[in-house]
Design a protein around this motif. Structure first.
Motif, PDB file in Angstrom:
ATOM      1  N   ASP A  26       1.108  -1.145   0.025  1.00 18.11           N
ATOM      2  CA  ASP A  26      -0.137  -0.191   0.403  1.00 18.11           C
ATOM      3  C   ASP A  26       1.063   1.250  -0.014  1.00 18.11           C
ATOM      4  OD1 ASP A  26       0.986  -0.303   2.792  1.00 18.11           O
ATOM      5  OD2 ASP A  26      -1.334  -0.842   3.542  1.00 18.11           O
ATOM      6  N   HIS A  27       2.117   0.811   0.059  1.00 19.36           N
ATOM      7  CA  HIS A  27       3.401   2.160   0.069  1.00 19.36           C
ATOM      8  C   HIS A  27       4.650   2.018  -0.249  1.00 19.36           C
ATOM      9  CE1 HIS A  27       2.686   2.350   4.491  1.00 19.36           C
ATOM     10  NE2 HIS A  27       4.148   2.763   4.118  1.00 19.36           N
ATOM     11  N   TRP A  28       5.631   2.513  -0.783  1.00 22.25           N
ATOM     12  CA  TRP A  28       6.715   1.777  -0.617  1.00 22.25           C
ATOM     13  C   TRP A  28       7.424   3.638  -1.019  1.00 22.25           C
ATOM     14  CZ3 TRP A  28       9.762   3.612  -4.773  1.00 22.25           C
ATOM     15  CH2 TRP A  28       9.306   4.468  -5.422  1.00 22.25           C
ATOM     16  N   HIS A  29       9.217   2.584  -0.275  1.00 26.04           N
ATOM     17  CA  HIS A  29      10.433   3.331  -0.417  1.00 26.04           C
ATOM     18  C   HIS A  29      11.195   3.095  -0.838  1.00 26.04           C
ATOM     19  CE1 HIS A  29      12.209   7.407   1.826  1.00 26.04           C
ATOM     20  NE2 HIS A  29      13.048   6.666   1.996  1.00 26.04           N
ATOM     21  N   LEU A  30      11.939   3.856  -1.393  1.00 24.90           N
ATOM     22  CA  LEU A  30      13.429   3.313  -2.080  1.00 24.90           C
ATOM     23  C   LEU A  30      14.529   2.401  -0.681  1.00 24.90           C
ATOM     24  CD1 LEU A  30      14.864   2.839  -4.596  1.00 24.90           C
ATOM     25  CD2 LEU A  30      15.353   5.214  -4.822  1.00 24.90           C
ATOM     26  N   GLY A  31      15.018   1.659  -0.961  1.00 24.59           N
ATOM     27  CA  GLY A  31      15.709   1.150   0.267  1.00 24.59           C
ATOM     28  C   GLY A  31      15.516   1.094   1.558  1.00 24.59           C
ATOM     29  N   GLY A  32      16.506   0.462   1.735  1.00 21.18           N
ATOM     30  CA  GLY A  32      16.639   0.048   3.603  1.00 21.18           C
ATOM     31  C   GLY A  32      17.154  -0.587   4.902  1.00 21.18           C
ATOM     32  N   THR A 122      15.244 -10.534  -0.697  1.00 23.64           N
ATOM     33  CA  THR A 122      13.395 -10.594   0.507  1.00 23.64           C
ATOM     34  C   THR A 122      12.503 -10.941   0.418  1.00 23.64           C
ATOM     35  OG1 THR A 122      12.716  -8.551  -0.878  1.00 23.64           O
ATOM     36  CG2 THR A 122      14.668  -7.635   0.421  1.00 23.64           C
ATOM     37  N   GLU A 123      11.727 -11.005   0.947  1.00 21.72           N
ATOM     38  CA  GLU A 123      10.727 -12.273   1.068  1.00 21.72           C
ATOM     39  C   GLU A 123       9.685 -11.368  -0.351  1.00 21.72           C
ATOM     40  OE1 GLU A 123      10.669  -8.777   3.316  1.00 21.72           O
ATOM     41  OE2 GLU A 123      11.662  -9.776   5.258  1.00 21.72           O
ATOM     42  N   HIS A 124       9.708 -10.713  -1.166  1.00 19.96           N
ATOM     43  CA  HIS A 124       9.125 -10.072  -2.291  1.00 19.96           C
ATOM     44  C   HIS A 124      10.079 -10.352  -3.600  1.00 19.96           C
ATOM     45  CE1 HIS A 124       5.521 -10.143   0.293  1.00 19.96           C
ATOM     46  NE2 HIS A 124       6.468  -9.342   0.881  1.00 19.96           N
ATOM     47  N   LEU A 125       9.906 -10.628  -4.870  1.00 21.76           N
ATOM     48  CA  LEU A 125      10.492 -10.400  -5.726  1.00 21.76           C
ATOM     49  C   LEU A 125       9.795  -9.796  -6.555  1.00 21.76           C
ATOM     50  CD1 LEU A 125      13.030 -10.732  -7.330  1.00 21.76           C
ATOM     51  CD2 LEU A 125      12.726 -13.058  -7.723  1.00 21.76           C
ATOM     52  N   ARG A 166      16.771  -2.157  -3.696  1.00 18.77           N
ATOM     53  CA  ARG A 166      15.952  -2.880  -2.829  1.00 18.77           C
ATOM     54  C   ARG A 166      14.828  -2.069  -2.790  1.00 18.77           C
ATOM     55  NH1 ARG A 166      17.177  -7.658  -1.616  1.00 18.77           N
ATOM     56  NH2 ARG A 166      19.066  -6.751   0.063  1.00 18.77           N
ATOM     57  N   LEU A 167      13.860  -2.055  -1.805  1.00 18.24           N
ATOM     58  CA  LEU A 167      12.370  -1.301  -1.553  1.00 18.24           C
ATOM     59  C   LEU A 167      12.243  -1.800  -0.471  1.00 18.24           C
ATOM     60  CD1 LEU A 167      10.340  -1.248  -5.559  1.00 18.24           C
ATOM     61  CD2 LEU A 167      11.791   0.528  -4.741  1.00 18.24           C
ATOM     62  N   ARG A 168      11.285  -1.083   0.426  1.00 19.08           N
ATOM     63  CA  ARG A 168      10.614  -1.431   1.775  1.00 19.08           C
ATOM     64  C   ARG A 168       9.489  -0.989   0.718  1.00 19.08           C
ATOM     65  NH1 ARG A 168      11.992   0.343   7.325  1.00 19.08           N
ATOM     66  NH2 ARG A 168      10.037  -0.329   8.198  1.00 19.08           N
TER      67      ARG A 168
END
Length: 171
Positions: A26-32, A122-125, A166-168
């Motif tokens: 529902d929302h995302w941010h570049l990097g983590g 990560t958990e998603h690709l 990598r996205l968060r």
């Protein structure tokens, strides 16, 4: 680049009315922070590396040259990430109480391999052909226990010039 990322993941937006519904975020941010990629030695200052300056909370991130949020596959040192994960797993195991460690019937080499296997994906690709996979959907690649093997093989096989980012995400 954020616009290209947004377009690529748009079909999986929980807030959209795209059919068929495939909501994953529902929302995302570049990097983590804590999930950075290791940069291949000698390429730490390559301008193609992606380093988001702020966290998702707006805090300034302090960068070390050997880490990044993404870049061309050829600049990311997946082998070093896996080795570091296995080495850290071994260090954590050795720091355990000797009695507790001795009383556990544990396959340490398998534990180290699993830690290494989890270091890069990560958990998603999201694949280049637009398939979102996380191991939970039988009709998607890497279903079930095969997800980490699939994700690692997929990421390792990418052409050198393909951007890996990598996205968060929040789901």
């Amino acid at each position: 680049m954020p616009a290209a990322v947004a377009a690529a993941i748009a079909p999986y937006d929980r807030n959209s009315d795209i059919e068929p519904y495939q909501g994953e975020w529902d929302h995302w941010h570049l990097g983590g922070p804590g999930k950075e990629f290791t940069v291949l030695p000698g390429h730490e200052h390559d301008p193609r590396l992606i380093r988001e300056p702020l966290t998702s909370r707006g805090e300034v991130r302090d960068w070390v040259p050997s880490l990044c949020d993404g870049g061309p596959r050829e600049l990311l040192d997946f082998a070093a990430m896996r080795l570091h994960a296995a080495t850290e797993a071994e260090r954590r195991w050795r720091e355990r109480d000797d009695f507790a460690a001795a009383s556990l019937k544990f396959d340490l080499p398998a534990f180290y391999r699993m830690e290494a296997k989890q270091a890069v994906p990560t958990e998603h690709l999201l694949t280049l052909d637009g398939v979102w996979t996380d191991g939970s959907v039988p009709s998607r690649p890497g279903y079930g226990n095969e997800y980490l093997s699939f994700a690692n093989a997929y990421l390792d096989s990418l052409a050198p010039d393909i951007l890996v980012i990598r996205l968060r995400i929040h789901c």
